[in-house]
Design an enzyme around this catalytic site. Sequence first.
Site, PDB file in Angstrom:
ATOM      1  N   SER A  94       4.992   3.189   0.120  1.00 24.23           N
ATOM      2  CA  SER A  94       4.529   3.087   1.502  1.00 24.23           C
ATOM      3  C   SER A  94       5.692   2.807   2.442  1.00 24.23           C
ATOM      4  O   SER A  94       5.542   2.869   3.649  1.00 24.23           O
ATOM      5  CB  SER A  94       3.498   1.966   1.627  1.00 24.23           C
ATOM      6  OG  SER A  94       4.087   0.725   1.323  1.00 24.23           O
ATOM      7  N   HIS A 154       1.155   9.200  -0.573  1.00 30.62           N
ATOM      8  CA  HIS A 154       0.826   7.812  -0.244  1.00 30.62           C
ATOM      9  C   HIS A 154      -0.679   7.594  -0.113  1.00 30.62           C
ATOM     10  O   HIS A 154      -1.300   8.015   0.857  1.00 30.62           O
ATOM     11  CB  HIS A 154       1.554   7.414   1.057  1.00 30.62           C
ATOM     12  CG  HIS A 154       1.322   6.006   1.473  1.00 30.62           C
ATOM     13  ND1 HIS A 154       1.329   5.602   2.785  1.00 30.62           N
ATOM     14  CD2 HIS A 154       1.067   4.886   0.755  1.00 30.62           C
ATOM     15  CE1 HIS A 154       1.090   4.301   2.852  1.00 30.62           C
ATOM     16  NE2 HIS A 154       0.923   3.847   1.632  1.00 30.62           N
ATOM     17  N   GLU A 192      -1.154  10.449   2.592  1.00 31.36           N
ATOM     18  CA  GLU A 192      -0.028  11.006   3.344  1.00 31.36           C
ATOM     19  C   GLU A 192       0.845  11.792   2.365  1.00 31.36           C
ATOM     20  O   GLU A 192       1.349  11.215   1.396  1.00 31.36           O
ATOM     21  CB  GLU A 192       0.799   9.879   3.992  1.00 31.36           C
ATOM     22  CG  GLU A 192       0.070   9.168   5.135  1.00 31.36           C
ATOM     23  CD  GLU A 192       0.868   7.999   5.741  1.00 31.36           C
ATOM     24  OE1 GLU A 192       0.813   7.818   6.955  1.00 31.36           O
ATOM     25  OE2 GLU A 192       1.556   7.267   4.983  1.00 31.36           O
ATOM     26  N   ASN A 226       1.707   3.411   8.751  1.00 33.50           N
ATOM     27  CA  ASN A 226       2.396   2.127   8.865  1.00 33.50           C
ATOM     28  C   ASN A 226       3.264   2.045  10.114  1.00 33.50           C
ATOM     29  O   ASN A 226       3.467   0.976  10.672  1.00 33.50           O
ATOM     30  CB  ASN A 226       3.237   1.851   7.615  1.00 33.50           C
ATOM     31  CG  ASN A 226       2.398   1.177   6.542  1.00 33.50           C
ATOM     32  OD1 ASN A 226       1.436   0.486   6.843  1.00 33.50           O
ATOM     33  ND2 ASN A 226       2.747   1.406   5.293  1.00 33.50           N
TER      34      ASN A 226
END
Lengths: 285, 251
Positions: A119, A140, A152, A190
Amino acid sequence: MSIKTVGVIGAGTMGAGIALVCARKGHQVMLLDANQAVLDKALVYLESILTKDVEKNKISEQEMTETLELVHLVSEIEQLADCDIVIEAVPERLDLKKSIFSQLSVICREDALLLTNTSSISITEIAGGLSHPERILGFHFFNPAPVMPLVEVIRGKKSSEENVEVAYRFAQELGKVPVLVTDTPGFIVNRIARPYYNEALRVLGDHVAGVEQIDRIMKLAGGFKMGPFELQDMIGIDINFATTKSIYTDFFHEGRFKPSRIQQQMVQSGSLGRKTGEGFYDYNK
Amino acid sequence: MTTTNKAVLLVGTSPLYAELNHLMVERGYQVLSLAEAMAEPELIELAVEVNSVDMQAKKRQVRELDDLLPPNVPIITTSLAITATEVASWTQYPERVCGFGTLVPLIERELIEIAPALQTELDTIQATEDFFQSLGKETETVNDEVGLVFPRILTLIINEAVFTLMEKTATATDIDIAMKKGTNYPYGPLEWADRIGLDEIFAISRGLQRDLAEERYRTAPLLRKLVLAGRVGVRSGQGFYTYEDKVGVEA
């Protein structure tokens, strides 16, 4: 390429969850962990989720047995030699990941797709210096992997478009919603979620509003499911702080990502959120 | 508090205008324009000013209200792109000025933030809270700073999404999908910006940059260009996405 066998490296919560996602779609799964106790725990976890599915009549007992039979617990990385796809889900340490991918580069077939569930670490850096970096991509999942729909798919500097497409389709076949991302710090989620925590901390630090006020406003005025401070307590303030610091460093200290002193102090004092009983809120009461 | 036929003067060009107007009429207020109020200024019990993009226009209108209305009439002003304290400083009676902040569509806002200026007196704060509560909204009073809490945090989320798009890290659609599916945001940040209006978001971003003067508040260049090109979102038919029928903003 037809995908039959998937290797999953690391049998912690993420790895076990990913193994389940793959087995549910009928793939043979080689779940690898060097630690037998972790493997045992993963098996208990898989059984507990599938048992709930049976209880809820989502699947039959036979389907549960069949799904579990697809998951093979292994302890040696060489046992992944025949995998069509390998997904790495070990702790977020570059040295660890680099070492795993350098071994996979030798062990696996040249056309095997090598995916990392990182991540926060650059895909380009993980693939850097390895033979056939074009087959290394980010993949991800979000926690808990069996529930959260997003994946992702991250293209590193040297990932090939062909492999990006294979990974994208694979995510769809797993019943997930893939999005395509070019390798940048924090990828999409994120990175864009950073201000939710970071700016809330700034607003708090400037005494524009208090913790409860900010959470209430973001939920009632903004329609967010959880306030930024409740969320930090749930995620773990140390985890949240580490992510912010890593994105800040990787963007070469761009001001938008600057971490908060308030958050640092929370970590220093050991108030890490729900897991320690105390964070922005007190859970001991 | 009874609101029947209470006369409120509403001015400004923000998309909030239409929705506030609608909400007030629905709740029994008599909503007057500036021209109507000029005929009988003594009727007005409260004034609401909603300009968030053009600061010169805001200053002009606030001063008009200040000149027109008796000193005891509260002036409630959007403090999205500028502090209420600065707005109050333009007036002869700053104690009657109080800031507030919210974003369209109001139907989705259960709560409205109120930000008194340093100069605001208690009666004005009370009148402001009563007013928004009479519209069926909860209120939360915060300290006066550009963008208050929700508009400020959302603006930074949207700004980061625009940087991500501008750098071609991902497409607009994938960015929005990721934020909804990966972290349960009620809307993707770019579709959210299109619904609110990119000009409003740009104004807040600029206000933060001007007042707080940190690199942290640097506006994504693509956001500025879209606003300059008139692509402000659903309202103009084009923003990060295109909209064939220009629907969705009229209250």
